[in-house]
Scaffold this motif. Structure first.
Motif, short mmCIF file in Angstrom:
data_model
loop_
_atom_site.label_atom_id
_atom_site.label_comp_id
_atom_site.label_asym_id
_atom_site.label_seq_id
_atom_site.Cartn_x
_atom_site.Cartn_y
_atom_site.Cartn_z
N ALA A 130 -4.98 61.93 -13.60
CA ALA A 130 -5.44 63.59 -13.78
C ALA A 130 -4.14 64.12 -14.09
N SER A 131 -4.61 65.48 -14.59
CA SER A 131 -3.78 66.31 -14.56
C SER A 131 -3.85 66.90 -13.29
N ALA A 132 -3.07 67.76 -13.00
CA ALA A 132 -4.00 68.91 -11.72
C ALA A 132 -2.71 70.27 -11.47
N PHE A 133 -3.26 71.10 -10.17
CA PHE A 133 -2.00 71.73 -10.78
C PHE A 133 -2.19 72.22 -9.27
N HIS A 134 -0.76 72.14 -8.89
CA HIS A 134 0.25 72.17 -8.03
C HIS A 134 1.10 72.71 -7.39
N ASN A 135 1.25 73.83 -6.75
CA ASN A 135 3.12 74.80 -6.20
C ASN A 135 3.62 75.55 -7.99
N GLY A 136 2.15 75.57 -8.60
CA GLY A 136 3.04 77.02 -9.91
C GLY A 136 3.56 75.91 -11.26
N THR A 169 -2.16 75.74 -1.43
CA THR A 169 -1.16 74.64 -1.70
C THR A 169 -0.74 73.65 -1.94
N TYR A 170 -1.71 73.52 -1.58
CA TYR A 170 -1.96 72.13 -1.79
C TYR A 170 -3.04 71.36 -3.14
N ILE A 171 -3.20 70.28 -3.38
CA ILE A 171 -3.21 70.35 -5.17
C ILE A 171 -4.60 70.25 -5.42
N MET A 172 -4.60 70.83 -6.83
CA MET A 172 -6.18 70.80 -7.29
C MET A 172 -5.98 70.14 -8.37
N LEU A 192 -12.02 76.38 0.20
CA LEU A 192 -10.72 75.99 -0.51
C LEU A 192 -10.00 76.97 0.04
N GLU A 193 -9.91 78.09 1.02
CA GLU A 193 -9.22 78.96 1.68
C GLU A 193 -9.59 78.43 3.12
#
Length: 187
Positions: free
Chosen positions: A13-19, A93-96, A51-52
């Motif tokens: 899968a693709s993820a968003f992590h730290n920009g 800052t963790y992996i989404m 998530l926060e």
């Protein structure tokens, strides 16, 4: 749902992590403890509070050797947009991980097929890629990440101390039990 003690099924899968956008697979769960936190959808109400809260425990989890992955059926692009627009999610800052194909949600048996979203569910996975804990709550009930920290400490203790188990409300440093015939009926 009989996932406890089973290995995480294959996925990519693709993820968003730290920009950045990154690729994630079940192989990323091997060699360390992992938390996979499913939630119904980005841009909602209970989800950003959870998530926060998870982010607020992230440093503690990292100290325990745990990596955190949040997952919804939104895409990694939506995760970035949410991260850029929400004060709470902007702290993450963790992996989404994005799961628009529903593969991961199906693998973990948390997909609500009729709605195309995942249940609110948390999985603790050991360094062998084996699921050790599962928590699923109704959509309107948020989770408490401090309780998750205690569960991970117990799971790590049991893994490192064969023959011992952690009783209810166990905290690190507390007494454990050694199951034996001598304990039967004495607790």
């Amino acid at each position: 749902m009989a996932l406890i003690g089973t290995e995480v099924l294959p996925f990519k899968a693709s993820a968003f992590h730290n920009g950045k956008f990154i690729e994630v697979s079940e192989a990323d769960f091997k060699g360390k403890w992992s938390v996979v936190c499913f939630y119904p959808a980005d841009f909602t109400f209970v989800c950003p509070t959870e998530l926060e809260d998870l982010q607020n425990q992230y440093a503690t989890l990292k100290e325990l050797g745990v990596e955190v992955y949040s997952v919804s059926t939104d895409s990694h692009f939506v995760h970035k947009a949410w991260h850029d627009s929400s004060e709470a999610i902007g702290k993450v800052t963790y992996i989404m991980i994005g799961d628009p194909s529903h593969t991961i949600s199906r693998n973990f048996d948390v997909l609500i097929e009729a709605e195309g979203v995942a249940n609110r569910a948390t999985f603790v996975i050991d360094p062998d890629g084996v699921i050790q804990t599962v928590e699923i709550t109704a959509d309107g009930i948020g989770r408490d990440a401090s309780v998750l920290v205690d569960k991970i400490k117990a799971a790590q203790y049991v893994r490192n101390h064969p023959g011992e188990v952690c009783p209810a409300k166990w905290k690190e440093g507390s007494e454990t039990l050694k199951p034996s015939l001598d304990l039967v009926g004495k607790i």
